[in-house]
Write an enzyme that holds these catalytic residues in place. Structure first.
Site, mmCIF file in Angstrom:
data_model
loop_
_atom_site.group_PDB
_atom_site.id
_atom_site.type_symbol
_atom_site.label_atom_id
_atom_site.label_comp_id
_atom_site.label_asym_id
_atom_site.label_seq_id
_atom_site.Cartn_x
_atom_site.Cartn_y
_atom_site.Cartn_z
ATOM 1 C CE LYS A 82 7.646 -1.679 -10.478
ATOM 2 N NZ LYS A 82 7.846 -2.516 -11.661
ATOM 3 C CE LYS A 93 6.609 -8.193 -17.457
ATOM 4 N NZ LYS A 93 7.793 -8.407 -16.688
ATOM 5 C CD GLU A 127 10.088 -10.857 -17.761
ATOM 6 O OE1 GLU A 127 9.822 -11.642 -16.849
ATOM 7 O OE2 GLU A 127 9.913 -9.626 -17.667
ATOM 8 C CB CYS A 149 -0.875 0.023 1.249
ATOM 9 S SG CYS A 149 -1.853 -1.476 1.449
ATOM 10 C CD GLU A 203 3.404 -8.501 -14.860
ATOM 11 O OE1 GLU A 203 4.553 -8.450 -15.293
ATOM 12 O OE2 GLU A 203 3.136 -8.301 -13.659
ATOM 13 C CG ASN A 244 2.682 -0.991 3.100
ATOM 14 O OD1 ASN A 244 2.096 -1.976 2.671
ATOM 15 N ND2 ASN A 244 3.917 -0.673 2.727
ATOM 16 N N GLY A 245 1.191 -3.205 5.323
ATOM 17 C CA GLY A 245 1.777 -4.402 5.937
ATOM 18 C C GLY A 245 0.681 -5.320 6.424
ATOM 19 C CD1 TRP A 272 -2.676 -4.987 -4.689
ATOM 20 C CD2 TRP A 272 -2.040 -6.221 -2.937
ATOM 21 N NE1 TRP A 272 -2.579 -6.289 -5.100
ATOM 22 C CE2 TRP A 272 -2.187 -7.069 -4.056
ATOM 23 C CE3 TRP A 272 -1.644 -6.779 -1.723
ATOM 24 C CZ2 TRP A 272 -1.950 -8.431 -4.002
ATOM 25 C CZ3 TRP A 272 -1.410 -8.149 -1.660
ATOM 26 C CH2 TRP A 272 -1.567 -8.956 -2.799
ATOM 27 C CG HIS A 283 9.394 -34.334 -22.396
ATOM 28 N ND1 HIS A 283 9.694 -35.669 -22.472
ATOM 29 C CD2 HIS A 283 10.444 -33.686 -22.964
ATOM 30 C CE1 HIS A 283 10.886 -35.831 -23.024
ATOM 31 N NE2 HIS A 283 11.355 -34.628 -23.339
ATOM 32 N NE ARG A 323 4.260 1.641 -1.578
ATOM 33 C CZ ARG A 323 5.503 1.396 -1.207
ATOM 34 N NH1 ARG A 323 6.488 1.915 -1.882
ATOM 35 N NH2 ARG A 323 5.756 0.655 -0.163
HETATM 36 O O1 M6R Z 1 10.603 -5.694 -6.541
HETATM 37 P P1 M6R Z 1 10.916 -7.090 -6.938
HETATM 38 O O2 M6R Z 1 11.829 -7.192 -8.100
HETATM 39 O O3 M6R Z 1 11.405 -7.928 -5.790
HETATM 40 O O4 M6R Z 1 9.519 -7.709 -7.399
HETATM 41 C C1 M6R Z 1 9.424 -9.047 -7.765
HETATM 42 C C2 M6R Z 1 8.132 -9.314 -8.489
HETATM 43 O O5 M6R Z 1 7.043 -8.974 -7.676
HETATM 44 C C3 M6R Z 1 8.040 -8.547 -9.812
HETATM 45 O O6 M6R Z 1 9.107 -8.816 -10.648
HETATM 46 C C4 M6R Z 1 6.721 -8.935 -10.541
HETATM 47 O O7 M6R Z 1 6.776 -10.266 -10.946
HETATM 48 C C5 M6R Z 1 6.475 -8.014 -11.728
HETATM 49 N N1 M6R Z 1 5.107 -7.580 -11.726
HETATM 50 C C6 M6R Z 1 6.722 -8.682 -13.032
HETATM 51 O O8 M6R Z 1 6.496 -7.844 -14.108
#
Ligand code: M6R
Length: 606
Positions: A601, A482, A478, A2, A485, A98-99, A74, A501, A27
């Site tokens: 994020k 991408k 990756e 958050c 998400e 936050n937490g 969040w 497989h 966030r």
């Molecule tokens: O801040 P961080 O690199 O530790 O975050 C890790 C993941 O949460 C972050 O890479 C997440 O998978 C992204 N949304 C991917 O695009």
């Protein structure tokens, strides 16, 4: 997770609270709210959804306070609705958090037994009740706050208002970051330097366990034991708090385009361009190192996998890469002769931090490859390896990924030289290759027009398969991450050799299959996999390079030709096409590119 802002101001703060919340929206964006001290009492304005909704509430019912707090959420405990939106309130206390408070259920039961009633399903509300109960015993605000903090288990960053204390904001951090911003007769509290960036560049990063009382002119800081402490004031460079999209529609689009520069700045910090030698900051003796253990989540984990390929191949140094949330709970067998390397854009990801602490407790030397150099991870490790790509705001990580891979590439070359698996001439050649990478990334970004055309087809798909071999198998993960998400299309990334497989059963004429195949030692094998899927009606998007295009089997639906590159940097060069593909598919689908549903994020809860 958050976002938090607090202001003890000289003028009405509602507008500035909102301005800061907009910066923090990356966030979390399930709900937003502000509160301020008005005439000795505290008033709240809250809304479900994004800051825009909160602005509408404020337009209808303005807040005139000159001291206030704000929050963008969040959701963890409780649905994303107005009742669960912060700030939460009990008696004289209003606060944002936050937490996660782990012992909230028992605290709530205790408070309920004492006759207190709750208006939300959150863990946060118990904190407000606890402080209020302490105030009712006659304690001063700061003492009631401290008495409450001592009862909390879990993670928190807090900003608190107390009725009757006109010019006071209390703050505390444990497990979640919090900074103090110093203004001219005004003080600020924020989740990070970005939050207070529009108001001041003089920032104090609170230490773990610190709590603070802000008034107009001062920040009285105390450590976890209650002793008054001073923490250094840092002047944050403007570039570190810049958050402009420029002419781009989305931060993600801008950040994809930022990559040549971000990688160039990063690489420049790890090599000496004049001598073409590596120059890795920090005291790590790669020659003596027995093993590297990389821990990370999401895209950072995938960057770690790319690093494993490069470091093992070049330096003959064993590298284990593990998803932090698995690693931290499985009692992995570790030895002190290994170096733990956390990979994290934010430096705050809860699972990565816990995995890092686990390794440190086992006596391992620690390092972090990180964007946020004042983050918790950066403050806890022996060696900080910063990426220099600037703040990343889009939830989908792009420029942080290529900057992380740049750092690991330089480390692979340095480790190889230190361990004698390459000689000085080869080190110089590889450093020159690395220095050329930003130019090649820029060329790959120029493929955007072609990628946009492909995106129209991919946007219609229900499933998409990404395949690659070697480091491209990591990039396949990756690419799929991408796409998932930000466009919500189901996608899988696979090592192409695994195709037979199982995943080949997914192939039909409706499934786009993205094959990542630069002309490297794996190319022939990847080309065979391409033939296999085409034989089954698969619609192949073949992403290769100017050398591979001459050797590709006939029949791909589309061929994308990236610039040819040395295998050392091909992951960097091939990243842009897959990022752009995900981006343009998401745009075509009308998705919220920078703030995809359910995500945040920085994931500071496990
Ligand atoms: O801040 P961080 O690199 O530790 O975050 C890790 C993941 O949460 C972050 O890479 C997440 O998978 C992204 N949304 C991917 O695009």
């Amino acid at each position: 997770m958050c976002g938090i802002i607090g202001i003890v101001g000289k003028a009405p703060v509602a507008e500035r609270l909102v301005e800061s919340l907009k910066r923090l929206e990356y966030r979390g964006y399930d709900s937003a709210g502000v509160a301020g001290v008005v005439g000795g009492g505290v008033q709240r304005r809250r809304a479900k959804g994004k800051i825009k909704a909160l602005e509408e509430v404020l337009a209808a019912e303005p807040l005139t306070a000159t001291t206030g707090i704000g929050h963008t959420r969040w959701a963890t405990h409780g649905a994303p609705n107005v009742a669960n939106a912060h700030p939460h309130h009990a008696g004289r206390v209003t606060l944002v958090h936050n937490g996660i408070i782990e012992n909230f259920a028992e605290l709530k039961a205790e408070l309920a037994a004492a006759g207190r009633t709750f208006e939300s399903d959150t863990d946060t509300e118990v904190i407000a009740h606890l402080i209020d109960a302490e105030l009712a015993t006659g304690l001063a605000p700061i003492d009631a706050f401290k008495a409450t903090l001592d009862r909390l288990t879990g993670a928190y960053a807090l900003a608190v208002l107390i009725e009757g204390a006109e010019n006071l904001v209390l703050g505390a951090r444990r497990g979640s970051p919090l900074v103090v911003g110093e203004g001219q007769g005004e003080m600020f509290l924020g989740s990070d330097a970005l939050a207070v960036g529009p108001f001041t560049n003089r920032v104090i990063y609170l230490d773990e366990g610190d709590y603070v009382a802000l008034d107009h002119d001062s920040a009285r800081i105390f450590d976890a034991s209650g002793a008054a402490v001073t923490r250094p004031v840092r002047v944050v460079p403007t570039s570190a708090v810049m958050m402009e999209k420029g002419n781009y529609r989305h931060f993600m689009e801008k950040e994809i385009h930022d990559q040549p520069e971000g990688c160039q700045r990063t690489i420049a910090a790890y090599v000496d361009a004049l001598t073409s030698k590596t120059a890795i900051p920090g005291d790590v003796d790669f020659a003596k190192l027995e093993r590297i253990q990389i821990v990370a989540c999401g895209t950072s984990y995938i960057a770690g996998v790319v690093g494993k390929y490069l470091i093992e191949q070049l330096a003959d140094l064993p590298v284990d890469v593990e998803i932090a949330s698995e690693f931290r709970y499985r009692q992995p067998a570790l030895r002190p002769g290994a170096l733990v390397v956390a990979m994290s854009q934010s430096g705050e990801t809860a699972d990565t931090l816990a995995a890092l602490r686990y390794c440190k407790a086992k006596g391992m030397k620690s390092a972090v490859v990180v964007n946020a150099t004042e983050s918790t991870m950066a403050r806890e490790v022996d060696v900080v390896w910063p990426i220099h790509c600037g703040p990343e705001i889009g939830v989908a990580s792009t420029k942080a990924f290529t900057a992380q891979v740049s750092v690991l590439t330089a480390i692979a070359v340095a480790a190889a030289k230190a361990r004698g698996t390459i000689d000085a001439a080869e080190e110089q050649r590889l450093v020159k290759v690395l220095l050329e990478a930003p130019r090649l990334i820029a060329e790959a970004i120029h493929l955007e027009g072609a990628i946009k055309e492909i995106a129209a087809d991919v946007a219609k798909a229900r499933d998409v398969l990404y395949l690659g071999r070697g480091p491209m198998s990591a990039l396949a993960l990756e690419g799929a991450l991408k796409l998932k998400e930000i466009s919500y299309i189901h996608a899988e990334g696979y090592a192409a050799g695994e195709l037979k497989h199982g995943p080949i059963a997914l192939v039909d004429d409706q499934t786009p299959i993205v094959i990542l195949a630069p002309y490297d030692s794996w190319f022939e094998k990847s080309a065979s996999n391409m033939s296999e899927v085409m034989a089954r009606g698969g619609q192949v998007i073949f992403i290769t390079d100017t050398l591979g295009v001459k050797h590709a089997p006939e029949g791909a639906k589309v061929v994308v030709t990236a610039p040819a590159s040395d295998p050392l940097v091909s992951t960097l060069v091939m990243s842009a096409p897959i990022q752009l593909l995900a981006y343009h598919v998401a745009v075509l689908k009308g998705a919220d590119v920078d703030q995809p549903r359910n995500l945040a994020k920085s994931v500071t809860v496990e």
